[in-house]
Design a protein around this motif. Structure first.
Motif, PDB file in Angstrom:
ATOM      1  N   ASN A  31     -19.132 -56.644 -17.511  1.00  0.00           N
ATOM      2  CA  ASN A  31     -18.450 -55.376 -17.256  1.00  0.00           C
ATOM      3  C   ASN A  31     -19.124 -54.652 -16.105  1.00  0.00           C
ATOM      4  OD1 ASN A  31     -16.671 -55.737 -19.335  1.00  0.00           O
ATOM      5  ND2 ASN A  31     -17.682 -54.321 -20.729  1.00  0.00           N
ATOM      6  N   VAL A  33     -20.041 -51.521 -15.353  1.00  0.00           N
ATOM      7  CA  VAL A  33     -20.233 -50.236 -16.021  1.00  0.00           C
ATOM      8  C   VAL A  33     -20.308 -49.075 -15.034  1.00  0.00           C
ATOM      9  CG1 VAL A  33     -21.734 -48.957 -17.591  1.00  0.00           C
ATOM     10  CG2 VAL A  33     -21.388 -51.412 -17.924  1.00  0.00           C
ATOM     11  N   TYR A  35     -18.922 -48.757 -12.123  1.00  0.00           N
ATOM     12  CA  TYR A  35     -17.597 -48.467 -11.598  1.00  0.00           C
ATOM     13  C   TYR A  35     -16.708 -47.839 -12.670  1.00  0.00           C
ATOM     14  CZ  TYR A  35     -18.733 -51.155  -7.405  1.00  0.00           C
ATOM     15  OH  TYR A  35     -19.295 -51.612  -6.250  1.00  0.00           O
ATOM     16  N   GLU A  36     -16.871 -48.279 -13.922  1.00  0.00           N
ATOM     17  CA  GLU A  36     -16.115 -47.665 -15.010  1.00  0.00           C
ATOM     18  C   GLU A  36     -16.453 -46.185 -15.115  1.00  0.00           C
ATOM     19  OE1 GLU A  36     -17.078 -49.877 -18.520  1.00  0.00           O
ATOM     20  OE2 GLU A  36     -15.911 -51.625 -17.906  1.00  0.00           O
ATOM     21  N   ARG A  37     -17.746 -45.867 -15.066  1.00  0.00           N
ATOM     22  CA  ARG A  37     -18.175 -44.464 -15.137  1.00  0.00           C
ATOM     23  C   ARG A  37     -17.670 -43.673 -13.937  1.00  0.00           C
ATOM     24  NH1 ARG A  37     -23.922 -45.503 -15.648  1.00  0.00           N
ATOM     25  NH2 ARG A  37     -23.882 -47.108 -17.205  1.00  0.00           N
ATOM     26  N   GLU A  40     -13.958 -42.985 -14.562  1.00  0.00           N
ATOM     27  CA  GLU A  40     -13.813 -42.007 -15.645  1.00  0.00           C
ATOM     28  C   GLU A  40     -14.167 -40.604 -15.157  1.00  0.00           C
ATOM     29  OE1 GLU A  40     -16.326 -43.602 -18.660  1.00  0.00           O
ATOM     30  OE2 GLU A  40     -14.832 -45.063 -19.325  1.00  0.00           O
TER      31      GLU A  40
END
Length: 84
Positions: A31, A33, A35-37, A40
């Motif tokens: 994952n 992470v 880039y996810e943060r 978001e």
């Protein structure tokens, strides 16, 4: 009274060190992470901006695109009722 479509745009990016680590994680099938943060946070910022700039906004929608490697553009749009 009329409906008016309004929008805000948020562009977020990570620094070079984060990009390198995310590239490694991507090669390993992990994952991403950071880039996810990043996404978001951009979504939350966009929703906050549109609600602040246009009180009473409704029918909020979110769109995204990749501007460049490691950067994302979030567009939040919705409708407001005007007195015109």
């Amino acid at each position: 009274m009329k409906e008016k479509t309004v929008f805000v745009a948020v562009v977020k990016t990570k620094h070079i060190y984060s990009d390198i680590f995310q590239w490694i994680r991507n090669m390993l099938g992990m994952n991403l992470v950071a880039y996810e943060r990043m996404i978001e946070g951009a979504v939350a910022e966009g929703i906050t901006k549109i609600e602040t700039m246009y009180p009473g906004v409704y029918d909020i929608r979110i769109s995204t695109s990749q501007v460049s490697n490691g950067a994302a553009e979030i567009i939040v749009y919705g409708k407001v009722i005007t007195g015109d």
